[in-house]
Structures are given as C-alpha cells and as structure tokens.
Design an enzyme around this catalytic site. Structure first.
Site, short mmCIF file in Angstrom:
data_model
loop_
_atom_site.label_atom_id
_atom_site.label_comp_id
_atom_site.label_asym_id
_atom_site.label_seq_id
_atom_site.Cartn_x
_atom_site.Cartn_y
_atom_site.Cartn_z
N ASN A 7 9.39 -31.72 49.01
CA ASN A 7 8.11 -31.07 49.33
C ASN A 7 7.12 -32.19 49.62
O ASN A 7 6.60 -32.83 48.70
CB ASN A 7 7.67 -30.23 48.12
CG ASN A 7 6.37 -29.48 48.40
OD1 ASN A 7 5.72 -29.68 49.42
ND2 ASN A 7 5.99 -28.62 47.47
N ARG A 90 10.56 -28.07 52.22
CA ARG A 90 9.55 -27.01 52.25
C ARG A 90 8.65 -27.26 53.46
O ARG A 90 8.05 -28.34 53.60
CB ARG A 90 8.70 -27.07 50.98
CG ARG A 90 7.58 -26.08 51.04
CD ARG A 90 6.65 -26.20 49.87
NE ARG A 90 5.67 -25.14 49.95
CZ ARG A 90 4.42 -25.26 49.56
NH1 ARG A 90 3.99 -26.38 49.03
NH2 ARG A 90 3.58 -24.26 49.66
N HIS A 180 3.29 -18.73 50.37
CA HIS A 180 4.07 -18.57 49.13
C HIS A 180 5.31 -17.69 49.34
O HIS A 180 5.81 -17.10 48.39
CB HIS A 180 3.25 -17.90 48.01
CG HIS A 180 2.09 -18.70 47.54
ND1 HIS A 180 0.87 -18.12 47.28
CD2 HIS A 180 1.96 -19.99 47.24
CE1 HIS A 180 0.03 -19.05 46.85
NE2 HIS A 180 0.67 -20.20 46.83
N ARG A 241 -10.81 -21.66 46.30
CA ARG A 241 -10.91 -20.96 47.59
C ARG A 241 -11.57 -19.58 47.44
O ARG A 241 -11.39 -18.92 46.42
CB ARG A 241 -9.52 -20.77 48.19
CG ARG A 241 -8.85 -22.08 48.54
CD ARG A 241 -7.43 -21.89 49.01
NE ARG A 241 -6.52 -22.72 48.24
CZ ARG A 241 -5.19 -22.67 48.33
NH1 ARG A 241 -4.61 -21.83 49.15
NH2 ARG A 241 -4.45 -23.47 47.57
N GLU A 384 10.54 -22.31 43.24
CA GLU A 384 10.60 -22.48 44.70
C GLU A 384 11.65 -23.52 45.09
O GLU A 384 12.31 -23.39 46.12
CB GLU A 384 9.22 -22.87 45.24
CG GLU A 384 8.28 -21.67 45.23
CD GLU A 384 6.81 -22.02 45.25
OE1 GLU A 384 6.33 -22.59 44.25
OE2 GLU A 384 6.13 -21.74 46.25
#
Ligand code: ADP
Length: 398
Positions: A7, A90, A180, A241, A384
């Site tokens: 990643n 990823r 996601h 956010r 993940e």
C-alpha cells in the site's frame, strides 16, 4: 505460497507478507519519510523487530530496505524474495474501467496514471509503488492491482450520477465512484458466511468507520449505493473531512474570503469534520474525552457524526426496502461501543435489538444483536491486506 501486499502512499509504504497456505501474516512493516530521509519499521509475526533509518530518496530504495528487512535483518522471515509468488497492490481509483482486480500490464499502468486525474492524492503514489516494485523485483513476478473502487462499480446510474449538467459526466467522468471497496467487500462476504447464507439472499449495510468513513448498501450480493462520492470527501462527517454539505456554503465562503479551489479542497479534506467542529482533534477518543470533561463543541461533533451515520443507514434501508444485517468495522466501528449503541437505538422501529454486554467488546468479530433481533448486527474487524492477498492469489491462479 507467499503473497507480498503493498500500500504505497506519496511518502510512505505499508507492506505485509502473507502465507496463503494458512493466511497467516509473516511480517508487516512501514517505510516512512520517503523522499525526505527514510525510516523502516518491520515486525515479524513472532515479535522480532527491525527498525532502521536509511536513505530513501525514492520508493525504490524503500523496497530495497524492505528486502533487507525480509531476508537479512534480525527480523528476517524468508531467505530470498524468490519465495514470494506475487505482489498485490492497493490502487485507490480504478474509475469506470475496472470492476475487479487484474494483472498489472503496461496498459494497466497507463490507466492508473490517467485515472490520477480523479484521485490526485492517491493514484500517482500508488503508481510510484508499482513502478518501484517492477524496478526492484523485475518483470517476472506477477503484480496485481486491487482497486478500492471496483466493488462499487455495480452501482446503477441512478445511484452514481450527480444532478449536474450531463456534459460534466461525459467530458470529465464526474460521478460517484466510492471508496473502501476492498473493506466493504471483505466484511460483507464475512457476514454472509456468518449468516450461513448466500450473499445474494441478504440485504447488508456495511459501516466502515475509521479516519475515513463510508457506508455501503449491498443488495443481491453487490453494491447498490455507497456514501463516498467522486472523491473520499463525500458522505458523512469524518475525522477531518466534511462529508456531504450544501455546495453553496462553500461558494459563499470562497467569495467572502477570496479562496481558491485548492483552499476549499484543503479546508474540506483536512480542517473540517470532527476536528473542525470540535477544535480538539480528529481522533474520536480525544474528542470523547473532551466531551466528557464538558467541552460542548466536542459533544456537538460527536452528536453530529452519529446523527449523520444514522441518516445514511436509514436512507440505505429505504433504498433496499429493508436490511438483514448491519456491520461495523474500521477503527471507530470496531472500538466505539457508544457509537454503535446510538446508531442501533435509532433502528429499534425495525425490531433491531442489541445485547449491551456483547456490544461492550472491542475489535473482535462478534454478533452484537440479541437472538430476538429482527436485524443482525455484527462487529467484523476489516482486513484489507488479506483481501488484497486473496484477490492476488485468485488472479494469478487463473
Ligand atoms: P484508517 O482509516 O486510517 O485506517 P482506522 O480504521 O485505524 O483508520 O481508524 C482510526 C480511528 O479509529 C481513530 O482516528 C480513532 O478515532 C478511532 N478509534 C480507535 N480506537 C477507538 C476507540 N477505542 N474509541 C473510539 N474511537 C476509536
């Protein structure tokens, strides 16, 4: 068979080496400050650790440090990188092109590069990671791209289109892509397994609540809708956010303060959310502590986030005409019992009932609804990296 999962960020690189015979993580690590200085923290599964500062002007030197950690350091886990069968990457944005993972070819590299226009913070960094891997490990080892967006490619147009003039979709591919996806896919597969049902036969809502947050509605075994949009800014309030808000609030502020689009992006992505409202922190733990000590803005931030999550869950129940299972995952979803309780309390009208004792659990796979509950509620820690490794294995076995 061993799969190396990568990643890559712009100045960091996270990795895991997973033995697919038993799906055990052999080691995990992190390279930081790439392009600035360089630091690697590598941990073998048995607790041995290797930490070093070494120059990493680019991702290539970071991978060289990783190879040393894996094969030569005091925390080595293999003798040679030749033992690794494939590398899974990823990749954040796959646009409308990729509805699944794929072997990385020169054409795929070109697509990832071009899709950088839709994910300027992520795809260029992901691409650096892939290119450095090819440079360090050669062209023979298969490399697989696993896109965060591909799980959401099943959304119907009525869910992914914005009500803007159609030309912006045609000219610039402005639409909802979601994020996601690997996590929503992983936990929804897991729910179906725990329910002992075919995923096609259950309506699932997955709540991935971490630094970034998104909620997905899964019907007929595929994604029907998801809260993140064109970029991972959409949906509901996150650590820093905004989530969804009236765009005219932004044009109003921009005019008042003479702000550029880049300023607006910065404010909405980095200075807003739980941090922006509370003024305390982007971390829910700090904000909860401040609220407990009487900080009203901290309490407001918590209340807003929970209320917005409830609204998304409710809207997806309406979109699917029901729900059979709800999942909480991610750092907040797995650990914040009060948030789960508050969300579930708003769904008692469905006959949903949670067991408060079971809900007191942290970070463990568990069903937290009662046996009488009409909707099953689960905590499922996401993984993940394992999902990427599984997909990589599936692609190279084809
Ligand atoms: P990322 O999205 O970066 O992968 P995580 O999924 O690890 O992030 O989630 C990180 C967030 O999880 C932290 O910002 C923190 O707010 C939250 N978190 C972790 N532990 C707890 C806890 N015990 N209670 C509430 N929130 C927690």
């Amino acid at each position: 068979m061993k799969i190396f999962v990568v990643n890559a960020g712009s100045s960091s690189l996270k990795y895991q080496l997973i033995d697919m015979e038993n799906e055990q993580v052999l080691c995990k690590g992190l390279c930081e400050r790439i392009g600035v200085s360089g630091e690697i923290t590598h941990k073998a599964a048995d607790g041995r650790e290797y930490v070093a500062e070494t120059a990493m002007p680019t991702h290539s030197e970071a991978f060289e440090a990783v190879v040393y950690a894996l094969t030569k350091s005091d925390a080595k886990v293999i003798d040679s990188f030749d033992e690794v069968s494939a590398i899974g990457h990823r990749i954040v944005q796959g646009g409308s092109i990729y509805n699944g993972s794929c072997l990385i070819t020169p054409e795929v590299l070109k697509d990832i590069d071009e899709l950088g226009a839709l994910a300027p913070l992520h795809n260029p960094a992901n691409l650096l990671g892939v290119k450095a891997c090819i440079k360090t490990f050669g062209e023979e080892i298969p490399q697989v791209a696993v896109f965060d967006t591909s799980f959401h490619q099943t959304m119907p147009a009525k869910a992914y289109m914005f009500a803007l003039p159609y030309k912006y979709f045609e000219e610039y591919q402005v639409r909802k892509y979601g994020a996601h996806g690997t996590s929503h896919h992983f936990v929804s597969d897991r729910v179906a397994a725990l329910e002992g049902k075919d995923k096609k036969d259950i309506k699932i809502i997955t709540c991935h609540l971490g630094n970034g947050c998104s909620i997905t509605a899964i019907k007929d075994g595929v994604c029907l809708d998801t809260s993140m949009g064109f970029t991972p800014l959409d949906g509901f309030m996150m650590g820093t956010r905004t989530g969804t808000l009236d765009p005219s609030a932004l044009t109003f502020i921009a005019e008042k303060e003479n702000l550029s689009p880049a300023d607006i992006n910065r404010i909405c992505n980095k200075e807003s959310g739980v941090l922006g409202v509370s003024g305390v922190s982007n971390d829910n733990r700090d904000v909860a502590e401040a609220a407990a000590n009487g900080n009203e803005r901290a309490q407001l931030a918590i209340d807003m986030q929970r209320y917005q999550i409830i609204k998304f869950v409710g809207s997806y129940i309406a979109a699917m005409n029901g729900v059979d299972a709800i999942v909480f995952t991610g750092g907040i979803g797995e650990n914040d019992a009060k948030l789960r309780e508050t969300v579930c309390e708003s769904l008692t009208y469905l006959g949903l009932e949670i067991d408060k004792e079971k809900n007191a659990v942290r970070g463990k796979e568990i069903k937290i609804s009662t046996d009488n509950s009409k909707v099953n509620v689960y905590i499922i820690p996401t993984n993940e990296e394992l999902a990427i490794a599984r997909d990589t294995l599936r692609i190279i076995s084809k």
